[in-house]
Each structure stands twice: as C-alpha cells, then as structure tokens.
Design a protein around this motif. Structure first.
Motif, short mmCIF file in Angstrom:
data_model
loop_
_atom_site.label_atom_id
_atom_site.label_comp_id
_atom_site.label_asym_id
_atom_site.label_seq_id
_atom_site.Cartn_x
_atom_site.Cartn_y
_atom_site.Cartn_z
N GLN A 1 0.83 -1.21 0.00
CA GLN A 1 0.00 0.00 0.00
C GLN A 1 0.86 1.25 0.00
O GLN A 1 0.64 2.18 -0.77
CB GLN A 1 -0.89 0.04 1.25
CG GLN A 1 -2.08 -0.88 1.19
CD GLN A 1 -2.91 -0.81 2.46
OE1 GLN A 1 -2.50 -0.21 3.45
NE2 GLN A 1 -4.06 -1.45 2.42
N ARG A 2 1.83 1.27 0.89
CA ARG A 2 2.70 2.46 0.99
C ARG A 2 3.39 2.75 -0.34
O ARG A 2 3.46 3.89 -0.78
CB ARG A 2 3.78 2.23 2.06
CG ARG A 2 3.33 2.44 3.47
CD ARG A 2 4.52 2.34 4.41
NE ARG A 2 5.48 3.42 4.19
CZ ARG A 2 5.39 4.60 4.78
NH1 ARG A 2 4.43 4.84 5.62
NH2 ARG A 2 6.29 5.52 4.53
N LEU B 1 0.88 3.99 -2.95
CA LEU B 1 0.41 5.34 -2.65
C LEU B 1 1.50 6.37 -2.92
O LEU B 1 1.23 7.44 -3.44
CB LEU B 1 -0.07 5.44 -1.20
CG LEU B 1 -1.39 4.71 -0.90
CD1 LEU B 1 -1.64 4.64 0.60
CD2 LEU B 1 -2.55 5.41 -1.61
N SER B 2 2.74 6.03 -2.58
CA SER B 2 3.79 7.02 -2.82
C SER B 2 4.18 7.06 -4.29
O SER B 2 4.96 7.91 -4.71
CB SER B 2 4.99 6.81 -1.91
OG SER B 2 5.50 5.54 -2.12
N ASP C 1 1.69 7.47 -6.40
CA ASP C 1 0.54 8.22 -6.92
C ASP C 1 -0.56 7.35 -7.50
O ASP C 1 -1.40 7.83 -8.27
CB ASP C 1 0.94 9.26 -7.99
CG ASP C 1 1.71 10.43 -7.40
OD1 ASP C 1 1.28 10.95 -6.36
OD2 ASP C 1 2.74 10.81 -7.99
N VAL D 1 -6.01 6.12 -4.45
CA VAL D 1 -6.23 5.52 -3.14
C VAL D 1 -7.23 4.35 -3.21
O VAL D 1 -6.99 3.28 -2.64
CB VAL D 1 -6.72 6.57 -2.11
CG1 VAL D 1 -7.14 5.90 -0.82
CG2 VAL D 1 -5.62 7.59 -1.83
N MET E 1 -6.51 0.28 -2.44
CA MET E 1 -7.26 -0.54 -1.49
C MET E 1 -7.77 -1.81 -2.16
O MET E 1 -7.69 -2.90 -1.61
CB MET E 1 -8.43 0.25 -0.90
CG MET E 1 -7.99 1.40 -0.03
SD MET E 1 -6.86 0.79 1.27
CE MET E 1 -5.67 2.09 1.29
N ALA F 1 4.09 12.69 -13.15
CA ALA F 1 3.96 13.24 -11.79
C ALA F 1 2.52 13.53 -11.39
O ALA F 1 2.26 14.01 -10.29
CB ALA F 1 4.77 14.54 -11.68
N ILE F 2 1.57 13.21 -12.27
CA ILE F 2 0.17 13.55 -11.92
C ILE F 2 -0.26 12.75 -10.68
O ILE F 2 0.12 11.60 -10.50
CB ILE F 2 -0.79 13.31 -13.10
CG1 ILE F 2 -2.16 13.94 -12.79
CG2 ILE F 2 -0.93 11.83 -13.43
CD1 ILE F 2 -3.11 13.98 -13.97
N GLY F 3 -1.03 13.42 -9.84
CA GLY F 3 -1.45 12.79 -8.59
C GLY F 3 -2.82 12.13 -8.71
O GLY F 3 -3.16 11.55 -9.74
N GLN F 4 -3.59 12.25 -7.64
CA GLN F 4 -4.86 11.55 -7.53
C GLN F 4 -5.88 12.02 -8.57
O GLN F 4 -6.87 11.34 -8.82
CB GLN F 4 -5.41 11.72 -6.12
CG GLN F 4 -4.50 11.13 -5.04
CD GLN F 4 -4.57 9.62 -4.97
OE1 GLN F 4 -5.63 9.05 -5.14
NE2 GLN F 4 -3.43 8.99 -4.75
N GLY F 5 -5.65 13.19 -9.16
CA GLY F 5 -6.57 13.71 -10.17
C GLY F 5 -6.62 12.85 -11.42
O GLY F 5 -7.56 12.95 -12.21
N THR G 1 11.76 11.99 -11.18
CA THR G 1 11.66 11.02 -10.10
C THR G 1 10.23 10.57 -9.84
O THR G 1 9.99 9.75 -8.96
CB THR G 1 12.23 11.61 -8.79
OG1 THR G 1 11.67 12.91 -8.58
CG2 THR G 1 13.74 11.73 -8.86
N ALA G 2 9.28 11.12 -10.60
CA ALA G 2 7.89 10.73 -10.39
C ALA G 2 7.71 9.28 -10.82
O ALA G 2 8.36 8.80 -11.74
CB ALA G 2 6.96 11.64 -11.17
N ASP H 1 -3.56 14.35 -2.41
CA ASP H 1 -2.21 14.59 -2.92
C ASP H 1 -1.23 15.22 -1.93
O ASP H 1 -0.20 15.76 -2.35
CB ASP H 1 -2.23 15.45 -4.19
CG ASP H 1 -2.71 14.67 -5.41
OD1 ASP H 1 -2.41 13.47 -5.48
OD2 ASP H 1 -3.36 15.27 -6.28
N GLY I 1 1.35 15.20 -7.92
CA GLY I 1 1.19 14.27 -6.81
C GLY I 1 2.39 14.27 -5.87
O GLY I 1 2.93 15.33 -5.53
#
Ligand SMILES: Nc1nc2c(ncn2[C@@H]2O[C@H](COP(=O)(O)OP(=O)(O)OP(=O)(O)O)[C@@H](O)[C@H]2O)c(=O)[nH]1
Ligand SMILES: Nc1nc2c(ncn2[C@@H]2O[C@H](COP(=O)(O)OP(=O)(O)OP(=O)(O)O)[C@@H](O)[C@H]2O)c(=O)[nH]1
Ligand SMILES: [Mg+2]
Ligand SMILES: [Mg+2]
Lengths: 301, 290
Positions: free
Chosen positions: A36-37, A40-41, A43, A46, A50, A218-222, A247-248, B32, B218
């Motif tokens: 999980q960690r 999640l890290s 990106d 979530v 799970m 590098a895009i996140g949860q979006g 580094t993403a 994020d 992110g």
C-alpha cells in the motif's frame, strides 16, 4: 517509474518471510501494508490501492501455496499476477497505416510526444505526419513545426486558422500520402466542458484508430477523474507516460489504465524526439519489482 | 485524570486516535499531500491530542479534525507576505525569475503576472530565459504582443542568464518597474540543467525567485520543490492549473518542505486567471468544509 519502490520495499519485507513455509495473518498484513505504501507514494489512486491490496491479502490468506513453494514465493507470485492483471499488455500498435489522436491535460507533453511518436514510426519504416490542431496555445504551431523538423517527419498546421476541427480535416487531406497520422490537440482538462465538446468534434472528424491519453508521470490523484472524462468523451485506447526521466513514479498512469480499461503505449524519457520507448510490460514488471524473472517464477509455482 | 473525570471529561488515549488518524491520513493522501508530509502533520496532531481531555459531548473525531485544521493552516500559512507591498517597497527594477519543471505553467504565469502588475500600476518587461525549448520564443513573443509588453529574447541556444540580464538593463534604461524572467522547464534529475539554474541565480541575482508547480502534481511535488529550492532559493510558490483540480495537497507538501509561501493560484489559461492565494480557503477545501 511506478513499482521501483515497490520492488525495494517488497524485497525488505519479503526477507522477513525467508524460510517460512506458512504465512500467518500478521505476516500478510505487514506485506500488504508495504505494498500500500509503495503504491500510494507512486501516486496510484487511493481506491485502486485498497482494491489491489485487499485482493492480495485475501488471496495470500486463502489460496493454498502449491506444494514445495515457500511462503515468500507464494506472495510474490500473487503480487506479480495482480500487477500483470492491472497493467496487462502494451497497447497494440500494428506497423501499418493508422491515425492516432492525442489528448490530455495542459502541458502534459502531447506536442512533444507527437513528434517523438512520429520519429518512432519513421524508424520502423513508416511515413508519418503530425497534424497540429492546437489553435489556442501561443507558439503551438512553431513548437510542433520545429520538433517535427528535428524528427524529420511531415508536418501540417495552419498558424492563421482558428478552427481545430477544420485544421484536422484539411491536415488529413494535405498529408494523405503519409501512412501514420498523428493528430496533436490543445491541452484541456476534465472540467472544461466546451473543450471536451471540441475534442469530441475533432474525434469524429479524425475517426482515429487509436486515441492516446498523454499523462505526466507526476500527476497525482486527479488522474482518475481526468482519465474517466477523456474515456467518456473520446474513448481511450492507450496511455503515454511522459517525463519519466524525473523522479515521479507514474502511478497516475496505472490509475488511468484501470479507469479506461486500456494499456500503456509509450514512455517519454526526455525532451528530444528520440527520448521515447515502447512500453514492455514483462521485463518491466520484473525489473521494477527487482526480483529477477518473476514471470518464470510465476510459471514455475 | 481524576480531575477530568470529576468535570465530566474523558482523557484521549492512543487507541482513541488510531482510527480517526488513519482515516485522515487516507483523506490527505487522497488529496495529494505527500506521504511523509502527511505522516509528520498527523504526528503533530497525535502529540497535541494525547492526554487532552475532551468533554463527553464532543467526539474524538471532531477534535482530531479541528486539530488537523489548525496544523494544516499553520503549514500553509508559512511565510505569507503581501506580494504587491514587496514590489512596491523594492528598488526598481525588481527582477523576478520563474523556475519549475517542464510544462507546469511558468510562461503563462509570467504573462498573467505582467497583467496583474499592470492592473496595479506597475510596468514590466518579459525576458525569455528559455533558450532551449522548441517554440519558446514564439510562445512568449505572442504573449508579449497580446499584452503590449516588450520582450527581450535571444536566439535559441543562447545563454539564459545573459537574456535576463539584458532584460534588467532594458528595464533600468527605460524606467520599467519589474523584469519577469522566464526559464526553460527542467527536471531536477538533470544535473546540467540544475547547474545552469544555479548559474542564472548567481549571475542575475533576482530579487524574487518564484517556483511554479501545478496543483495536479502528486507525491513528486516535495522532491522537486526541495531540489529547486536548493539550486536557486525560492521566495514563493505559484500553483497553476487550480481549475483542473481542487484538492490542492501539493500546496501543503511544497509549503511544508520549503517553508516558502504559496502566493498565487493559476485558475485558467486567460490572462486574468491568476488569484492571490488564500490559506484558509485551501484548508477548508482540503477538509471538505466549503
Ligand atoms: N524531461 C522531459 N520533458 C518532457 C517530456 N515530454 C515533454 N516534456 C516537456 O514538457 C513540456 C510540455 O510539453 P508539451 O509537449 O509542450 O506539452 P503539451 O501537452 O503539448 O502542452 P499544451 O499543448 O500546452 O497542452 C515541454 O517543456 C517539453 O519539453 C519528457 O518525457 N521528459
Ligand atoms: N487550465 C490551466 N492551464 C494552464 C494554467 N497555467 C498554464 N496553463 C497551460 O499549461 C500549458 C503549459 O503552460 P506553459 O506556460 O507553457 O508552461 P511552462 O512551465 O512555461 O512550460 P515549459 O516552458 O515547456 O517548461 C499551456 O497550455 C498553458 O495554457 C492554469 O492555471 N490553468
Ligand atoms: Mg501542445
Ligand atoms: Mg515556458
């Protein structure tokens, strides 16, 4: 990219399993928490994390390890299979005539990727053309023109026109002798209804064989909502992950692949036209999980 | 404890906190906020709450959320200053250099900020330190034309520090208030380009360095903010593309690791899509308290 850390942290956790023939619940819980960690890290969405970790946990506890397998190999195999299930194969790209439409958020790397892909197809012996339909971003025409010159491929654009749909139509006609048409579009995001309507129109004129979503590593949860909206509007057949030279971890692309039911097509690893790689899932997953040839392990177990 | 009991209060213990803190951790990650940053913020909350007494009518959840609200606000309010006052007070010309990774919105932000300054009575000149990317001169050139600003640019391949330096000289000679210096997008993993950024910083000695990142970023936001801050120390942050994403966790991550304030949000592709950052509004949005 994604799974890089999953590899190293899994290795550490797995070491605690060394020599065990059975896993108890506490062991499994620890491994799952590590997974999980890492996801999640990287990106990954979530909700998707799970789902994946629940499934790994259930399988690790319920499935009987085949005779002679260590607990460690058993868990590894499950993780491998779940990741393969998610990532699947690389997007199919037959080396033949085709039209590809690029879509994605502002600044994600569409124009650069268009020139890179054209370069890639030309190295495969096909005649590609890039069509620039972005009438909005200042300098978009010049950028695409210069990059296609670097890639030594055909280019169509019209700096004075203001209708992207018309440019797409004219461009396909003007470059009809090219074998691969790559149509670049202006950046847009999920909440811009008018721009989403615009790309739907471009889509219907271009009638692409493949529509690729270009996503910044590098895009996140979006990533989830964005991918969902592009899937609804034009249908996504593959994802291009850009800026992997940073580094993403690119976990947003996994989310997008899951959300669109598609796969990964290309990886972008730099700013010049040669900085492109075709995505190779097998070697990729084993390399990044960092545990030798997982596929073999999976088949052996 | 006896005293708390007598006054109808309950002492908050470690196990009361576990559930709510875990829920909040996922909420932060889902917005994020970078993982280690989220953990550290939650640790602060845990320490603050442990051994606190709560009235029986309050739930631990409520109290923890309140404590988190305060902790987030503290992080995101760090170093806030009034940008306009800073410009007003500084010796002219004021040189502002924009840094950040590829495609986050540096050039567009410069165009917007030039308009923002104009609206407040400050003149500005644009200097294109992006001598690398295809179409960079044409892009900023079109912005300059549309806004009626002077653009200082050299040919592709030129020395970025020299272009911005020329911008400063032009501003000096023509009584321009602010020099807006663009730089090429670069990833923090490129040693050459990060060294070039250090050089620009050394040669130009900007009054302000603004780091631009996008609100859709992110977990990597922490890493690049740290490395850009190390190469050319930043004074403030602009978070672009806030219209694409409302969660804004990247703002928390960046403010936390750099200790530098978020000053502006980019909220679209038009020139007036630039708003001054409001820390309270962001925290409310993060915690879903519109
Ligand atoms: N380092 C690196 N930079 C990249 C990569 N792909 C694109 N870029 C850079 O990212 C920035 C944005 O790329 P563009 O191709 O202009 O992105 P776009 O999606 O066409 O942008 P819009 O048309 O404005 O939506 C540029 O600075 C590119 O040079 C990559 O794989 N690695
Ligand atoms: N929706 C939205 N788009 C934005 C915003 N700011 C910039 N953009 C768009 O993002 C894309 C990239 O912007 P640029 O200003 O070229 O970014 P940059 O950081 O200068 O890019 P490089 O110079 O290639 O590194 C363009 O299409 C812009 O119009 C914003 O606040 N909202
Ligand atoms: Mg483009
Ligand atoms: Mg730029």
């Amino acid at each position: 990219m994604v799974l890089d850390d999953l590899g190293s942290s899994l290795r550490d956790t797995m070491d605690t399993l060394r020599g065990k023939s059975r896993l108890d619940e506490a062991d499994v819980e620890e491994v799952v928490r590590e997974i999980q960690r890492s996801l999640l890290s990287a990106d990954v969405d979530v909700g998707l994390v799970m789902e994946l970790s629940d499934s790994i946990e259930t399988r690790a506890l319920e499935e009987e390890p085949p005779g002679g397998t260590t607990a460690r190999d058993h868990v590894l195999k499950i993780v491998y299979e779940e990741m393969v299930g998610l990532i699947g194969e690389s997007t199919e790209l037959p080396l033949q005539e085709q039209t590809i439409l690029l879509a994605g958020l502002q600044g994600s790397g569409k124009t650069t990727s268009a020139a890179k892909m054209a370069w890639w197809f030309s190295k495969k012996g096909l005649r590609p053309a890039v069509i620039q339909t972005d009438t909005f971003r200042p300098g978009a025409y010049d950028q695409a023109k210069q990059m296609t010159e670097d890639a030594e491929v055909q280019f169509y654009g019209d700096p004075d026109a203001d209708d992207p749909v018309q440019i797409a139509r004219d461009g396909l006609e003007a470059t009809s002798d090219a074998e691969v048409h790559i149509v670049d579009t202006a950046g847009r995001h999920a909440l811009e209804d008018d721009l989403i309507a615009e790309i739907e129109e471009i889509d219907s004129v271009v009638d692409p064989d493949r529509s690729l979503l270009v996503l910044d590593a590098a895009i996140g949860q979006g990533a989830k909502d964005q991918a969902q909206r592009f899937e609804e509007s034009i249908g996504i057949d593959g994802v291009v992950i850009t800026k992997l030279d940073g580094t993403a971890k690119g976990g947003g692309a996994l989310t997008a692949v899951n959300e669109t039911g598609s796969s990964i097509a290309f990886l972008g690893t730099g700013e010049t036209v040669q900085d492109i790689e075709r995505f190779e899932p097998n070697g990729f997953i084993s390399r990044l999980l960092g545990m030798g040839d997982l596929k073999q392990l999976s088949e052996r177990v | 404890r006896a005293k708390a009991f007598a006054t109808g209060k309950v002492i908050i213990e470690e196990e009361d906190l576990q559930e709510p803190l875990r829920d909040l951790e996922f909420a932060l990650l889902g917005s994020d906020v970078e993982m280690t940053v989220a953990e550290e913020i939650l640790d602060t909350v845990r320490e603050k709450m442990l051994g606190e007494a709560r009235a029986q009518i309050e739930t631990t959840d409520q109290l923890v959320t309140e404590a988190l609200h305060d902790a987030l606000l503290e992080v995101i309010s760090v170093g806030q200053f009034d940008f306009e006052e800073r410009i007003a007070a500084a010796d002219k010309p004021v040189t502002v250099v924009f840094t950040g990774v590829n495609g986050v919105g540096k050039t567009t932000t410069i165009a917007k900020l030039s308009e923002w300054l104009e609206d407040r009575g400050y003149s500005s000149v644009l200097a294109n330190g992006d001598t690398y990317r295809a179409g960079a001169n044409e892009q900023i050139g079109e912005h300059a034309d549309a806004l009626g600003r002077k653009l200082i640019a050299h040919d592709k391949g030129g020395d970025p520090a020299a272009v911005i330096y020329d911008g400063v000289e032009y501003a000096d000679a023509n009584d321009i208030d602010v020099v807006l210096g663009d730089t090429a997008g670069r990833l923090h993993t490129s040693n050459d380009l990060m060294a070039q950024l250090e050089k620009i910083d050394r040669v130009v000695e900007p009054d302000l360095t603004l780091f631009v990142d996008e609100s859709v970023a992110g977990q990597d936001a922490v890493r690049r903010a740290t490395e850009f801050n190390d190469a050319a120390e930043i004074d403030g942050v602009v978070l672009s593309k806030a219209d694409a994403d409302s969660s804004g966790g990247a703002a928390i991550s960046i403010a936390y690791v750099t200790g530098k304030p978020v000053l502006f949000l980019g909220t679209g592709q038009e020139y007036d899509d630039l708003v001054q950052f409001d820390p309270e509004a962001l925290v409310d949005e993060l915690l879903g308290e519109e």
